[in-house]
Design a protein around this motif. Sequence first.
Motif, PDB file in Angstrom:
ATOM      1  N   PHE A   1       0.832  -1.201   0.000  1.00 47.93           N
ATOM      2  CA  PHE A   1       0.000   0.000   0.000  1.00 47.93           C
ATOM      3  C   PHE A   1       0.867   1.251   0.000  1.00 47.93           C
ATOM      4  CE2 PHE A   1      -2.206   3.393   2.384  1.00 47.93           C
ATOM      5  CZ  PHE A   1      -3.258   3.618   1.507  1.00 47.93           C
ATOM      6  N   THR A   2       0.612   2.115  -0.981  1.00 46.49           N
ATOM      7  CA  THR A   2       1.259   3.423  -1.051  1.00 46.49           C
ATOM      8  C   THR A   2       0.158   4.474  -1.083  1.00 46.49           C
ATOM      9  OG1 THR A   2       3.114   2.524  -2.299  1.00 46.49           O
ATOM     10  CG2 THR A   2       2.823   4.918  -2.311  1.00 46.49           C
ATOM     11  N   THR A  44      -0.404  -5.323   5.305  1.00 46.43           N
ATOM     12  CA  THR A  44       0.309  -6.557   4.967  1.00 46.43           C
ATOM     13  C   THR A  44      -0.632  -7.660   4.510  1.00 46.43           C
ATOM     14  OG1 THR A  44       1.940  -6.007   6.678  1.00 46.43           O
ATOM     15  CG2 THR A  44       1.958  -8.262   5.842  1.00 46.43           C
ATOM     16  N   MET A  45      -1.745  -7.808   5.211  1.00 46.89           N
ATOM     17  CA  MET A  45      -2.669  -8.915   4.948  1.00 46.89           C
ATOM     18  C   MET A  45      -3.876  -8.417   4.167  1.00 46.89           C
ATOM     19  SD  MET A  45      -2.655 -11.005   8.542  1.00 46.89           S
ATOM     20  CE  MET A  45      -1.168 -11.763   9.185  1.00 46.89           C
ATOM     21  N   GLU A 100     -10.341 -16.588  -1.717  1.00 47.00           N
ATOM     22  CA  GLU A 100     -11.706 -16.949  -2.079  1.00 47.00           C
ATOM     23  C   GLU A 100     -12.713 -15.835  -1.807  1.00 47.00           C
ATOM     24  OE1 GLU A 100     -12.063 -19.740  -3.648  1.00 47.00           O
ATOM     25  OE2 GLU A 100      -9.943 -20.189  -3.325  1.00 47.00           O
ATOM     26  N   ASP A 101     -12.270 -14.751  -1.231  1.00 50.16           N
ATOM     27  CA  ASP A 101     -13.169 -13.641  -0.919  1.00 50.16           C
ATOM     28  C   ASP A 101     -13.535 -12.914  -2.210  1.00 50.16           C
ATOM     29  OD1 ASP A 101     -14.522 -11.397   0.017  1.00 50.16           O
ATOM     30  OD2 ASP A 101     -13.118 -11.033   1.660  1.00 50.16           O
ATOM     31  N   PRO A 102     -14.837 -12.734  -2.506  1.00 47.69           N
ATOM     32  CA  PRO A 102     -15.228 -12.008  -3.724  1.00 47.69           C
ATOM     33  C   PRO A 102     -14.731 -10.570  -3.728  1.00 47.69           C
ATOM     34  CG  PRO A 102     -17.094 -13.201  -2.802  1.00 47.69           C
ATOM     35  CD  PRO A 102     -15.996 -13.278  -1.790  1.00 47.69           C
ATOM     36  N   GLU A 103     -14.513 -10.007  -2.558  1.00 45.20           N
ATOM     37  CA  GLU A 103     -14.017  -8.626  -2.444  1.00 45.20           C
ATOM     38  C   GLU A 103     -12.498  -8.678  -2.343  1.00 45.20           C
ATOM     39  OE1 GLU A 103     -13.241  -5.313  -2.713  1.00 45.20           O
ATOM     40  OE2 GLU A 103     -15.372  -5.109  -2.171  1.00 45.20           O
ATOM     41  N   GLN A 104     -11.806  -8.122  -3.344  1.00 47.30           N
ATOM     42  CA  GLN A 104     -10.352  -8.228  -3.400  1.00 47.30           C
ATOM     43  C   GLN A 104      -9.621  -6.909  -3.185  1.00 47.30           C
ATOM     44  OE1 GLN A 104      -8.135 -11.094  -3.882  1.00 47.30           O
ATOM     45  NE2 GLN A 104     -10.033 -11.914  -3.002  1.00 47.30           N
ATOM     46  N   THR A 105     -10.347  -5.829  -2.913  1.00 45.35           N
ATOM     47  CA  THR A 105      -9.690  -4.547  -2.660  1.00 45.35           C
ATOM     48  C   THR A 105      -9.085  -4.546  -1.258  1.00 45.35           C
ATOM     49  OG1 THR A 105     -11.338  -3.432  -4.026  1.00 45.35           O
ATOM     50  CG2 THR A 105      -9.992  -2.050  -2.588  1.00 45.35           C
ATOM     51  N   PRO A 106      -7.802  -4.226  -1.114  1.00 47.05           N
ATOM     52  CA  PRO A 106      -7.195  -4.181   0.220  1.00 47.05           C
ATOM     53  C   PRO A 106      -7.872  -3.130   1.101  1.00 47.05           C
ATOM     54  CG  PRO A 106      -5.506  -4.221  -1.475  1.00 47.05           C
ATOM     55  CD  PRO A 106      -6.817  -4.002  -2.180  1.00 47.05           C
ATOM     56  N   LEU A 107      -7.884  -3.376   2.388  1.00 46.76           N
ATOM     57  CA  LEU A 107      -8.573  -2.485   3.323  1.00 46.76           C
ATOM     58  C   LEU A 107      -8.080  -1.047   3.263  1.00 46.76           C
ATOM     59  CD1 LEU A 107     -10.571  -1.909   5.594  1.00 46.76           C
ATOM     60  CD2 LEU A 107      -8.863  -2.777   7.225  1.00 46.76           C
ATOM     61  N   PRO A 108      -6.769  -0.761   3.262  1.00 48.79           N
ATOM     62  CA  PRO A 108      -6.363   0.650   3.226  1.00 48.79           C
ATOM     63  C   PRO A 108      -6.902   1.390   2.004  1.00 48.79           C
ATOM     64  CG  PRO A 108      -4.510  -0.740   3.861  1.00 48.79           C
ATOM     65  CD  PRO A 108      -5.595  -1.654   3.404  1.00 48.79           C
ATOM     66  N   ILE A 166     -15.919  -3.681   8.536  1.00 49.07           N
ATOM     67  CA  ILE A 166     -17.211  -2.989   8.408  1.00 49.07           C
ATOM     68  C   ILE A 166     -17.147  -1.907   7.344  1.00 49.07           C
ATOM     69  CG2 ILE A 166     -16.667  -1.282  10.193  1.00 49.07           C
ATOM     70  CD1 ILE A 166     -20.084  -2.980   9.715  1.00 49.07           C
ATOM     71  N   VAL A 167     -15.939  -1.452   7.035  1.00 46.81           N
ATOM     72  CA  VAL A 167     -15.765  -0.427   5.995  1.00 46.81           C
ATOM     73  C   VAL A 167     -16.319  -0.914   4.663  1.00 46.81           C
ATOM     74  CG1 VAL A 167     -14.027   0.851   4.659  1.00 46.81           C
ATOM     75  CG2 VAL A 167     -13.780   0.619   7.138  1.00 46.81           C
ATOM     76  N   TYR A 168     -16.155  -2.180   4.360  1.00 42.05           N
ATOM     77  CA  TYR A 168     -16.641  -2.724   3.087  1.00 42.05           C
ATOM     78  C   TYR A 168     -18.163  -2.641   3.003  1.00 42.05           C
ATOM     79  CZ  TYR A 168     -11.960  -4.651   2.327  1.00 42.05           C
ATOM     80  OH  TYR A 168     -10.603  -4.805   2.129  1.00 42.05           O
TER      81      TYR A 168
END
Length: 954
Positions: A693-694, A718-719, A724-732, A929-931
């Motif tokens: 993440f930048t 990092t994680m 298998e998660d349909p949502e692939q956008t990293p949390l940050p 919960i952000v998602y």
Amino acid sequence: MLPVPYERVLTELRAFMPEARLITDPLRTLAYGTDGSFYRLIPKIVAIVENEEEVVGLLRVTRAHQAPVTFRAAGTSLSGQAVSDSVLVLLGDHWRGCAISADAATVTLQPGVIGAEANRKLAPLGRKIGPDPASIATAKIGGIAANNASGMCCGTAQNSYRTLSSMRLVLADGTALDTGDAVSRSAFWRSHKSLLDGLQDLGARTRADEALAGRIRDKFRIKNTTGYSLNALVDYEDPVDILQHLLIGSEGTLGFISTITLNTVPEHAHKASALLFFPDIAEACRAVALLKATPVSAVELMDRASLRSIEDKPGMPAQIKGFGPDVACLLVETRAESVAALDSQLAEIAAVLATTVTIGDGAFTTDAKACEGFWKIRKGLFPAVGAIRELGTTVIIEDVAFPLERLAEATVELQALFVKHAYHEAIIFGHALEGNLHFVFTQAFDTDAEIDRYRQFMDDVCTMVVKGYDGSLKAEHGTGRNMAPFVEMEWGPQAYGLMKEIKALFDPEGLLNPGVILNGDPEAHLKNLKPMPPAHPLVDTCIECGFCEPTCPSHKMTLSPRQRIVGWREISRLTRDGADPARLAALSDAYDYQGIDTCAACGLCSTACPVGIETGLLIKALRGQKRGAVAQKAGDFVADHMGGVLGMARTGLRLADLARRVVGPDAVSAAARTLTAGHLPGLPRNMPKPVGFTPLPGHVSLPDAPAVVYIPSCVSRTMGPAAEDPEQTPLPEKVEALMRKAGFRVIYPEELSSQCCGMSLESKGLAAQADAKADAMLEALAKASNNGALPIVMDTSPCAFRLKKRLTDGGMKILDIAEFLHVHALPRLDIVKSAEPVVLHLTCSTRRMGLDATLTAIAKTCATQVVVPEDVGCCGFAGDKGFSTPELNAHALRHLKKDVPAGAKSGYSTSRTCEIGLSDHAGLPYRSIVYLVDACSRPKTAVPATTRTPEAAF
């Protein structure tokens, strides 16, 4: 090797019970054998039963070998009725059945149901169970019924005895009886006619003796749990009714209650409370007598010493400090089914109080927060004494009852006994409406002189209560061992003779909880006293009440917080004394795993502990003591090279992901186990993929927007999502996008790649390195926020909580992601609710920060159906424990899947590591919960679009 006959008992129990539920090792027999009383007996065998068939089999085995048996529910009892040096029987997981009748008039409960859980299920129907002991959040139905526990509101009219409808029970010979089933009753008449005839004869003889029957009725007009429930002999004629009512309050000495059906009572939604002050005890007690005839639901008395013990606590009314030495207080509550009815009741109560003399400010309020504050004052009395006691002493809480019309003089006489025996710290409070007083004092049992002081005090108390007032020596805490020598003093030889006949009918061989209720040893209350040696300043104030246990993820797997403290106290004592090196070695070896390795150190125990102990701090300190010079240097290296360490973690995640795709998850887990020599028993199936993440420049799209400082946790950086998660956008990236959608300009602290709050280091006992990392992060955040001028948001609740605790700069405010979403983001977004049900996990840190209601509100804003699984507290993943000790995570989440609603496709939380284990055990992906908020929200005003180029993980 167990002594005869216990080796044979154990062998025969193994024929129908698994080894894992038959405990004989020195650490767990000590720890599991401890209850909330000040008595200590160590069982030979602890048997954890899961069903009635096992209870029947166990009783037949132990009876064949004449081995006594004691049953235990939650172990919160205070009189020594739940300890044993023989076979102690504990309830396993499968005793939590709860069935509510169609009209909610009755509820059928198994003995392992916690009282508060039963009330939570009944609350939507406007009902509750009658008994309401102070321990109701921990105490289980089996113990509540077996002790005939009452509490602040139920009085004598709504206790277990009075609200009993029917029960299923097992007698000493292993015979089961369902008193609510006609077929079972008929079969029991055929098999146990002599028992029923004996009870019928006892009842007839008692009712025919007018003086005896009258005395029994008089004794139960006030609260009384001294001896057996002799009122069953005068209240009922049917011997089966007599039998089941005798089981209530019998403390496991007559049989085992496997199911009980109680008549429920109304739980009125409209309440008002008042904290009222009176010039002295006499006037307060006069007011109580007058209030008895009014529609009050509770009247709690507190003497001046009680008030003095809490007057310096936060939130206490300032006027308390200015009151004179004789002042007394009443906490009064009234409840009604409607606002109009409540107003009418308040007017009636006010008219009565107008005839009394009150001082200071005091008025009824319906404000829920104010009422909660009043009750916190009352509930804080017991721990107030416990927290200030001398090292090595224990806290004793006794309860007695007097005729209401003599309550004032009895209270004054009791206070005089405190002075006579030098219990200057003692306080008096209680359920005044029922003439029930509790008195709390501290006592050491380490010298003959101290034991003799306690002996003389209790002799004087018993003489005063019985001879002076014909009161109850035990009003609601049960007879146990503590008052067994005094039962005949209170009841007299004739009634005591009835009790001995009852015991002989039910348990002729005397194998059920011997020494409890009936005990011929006049000094039984002075024997087997529990030592309370110093162990560590972090836990020395523990009173071993057990209130912590339902919050603990390792409870019933290894040790609970109470049991960890019990074990460490004994290890500390043996280390100091040097008396038994073999026992010390055995306890210490077992404690490494049972006490240290399987502690999640989540801190939820502190939220239930009456003296605020966080047992996890002890465990972290012990972990720190085990870290040698090499481990300390490794900790220094990690702290100084966090960016590189996180890079290595991403590499490991990438390799694991690659291997998973090539050879499958099972092979990857097996390889991890082999390569780490078992330190990683396996890998979660929902293993996260690596992310990098930048931050985007904060000025690019919204240069004039309000700014917020966002600090993604090192775990979030990092994680990433699982493969298998349909949502692939990293949390940050998701947080950054949502902040921009809500119209905020996002600012990041400098050197983001190396920032870490130190949580992972702290959990391993590397406190110095952890604090250094947290302080460096706070310094960077101060700079980024212009010394707190801007809000600071952390996306991971455990990290937010750690920073909040570490923060000393009053100018800076760290916001957990839930706080930011609720207060700042949602008002700037339009929400379209999702029709899909969602599952919500409230992390330990969320609960400890008091944000559980906030997080739940966010979810309910975004979804029409939100389920918070009722049997899940701490998830047990505990940072990296989910990798190294996956059995803890599995145990903590063993009840999760049953609460996942049909149609749910996602779960939400605020901790990435928690979400790994939750996903594995729920069978659906968990994410922040952000998602959910992002998926359900639209910007109120248009914002410039931003694009990101996918980043390599390393």
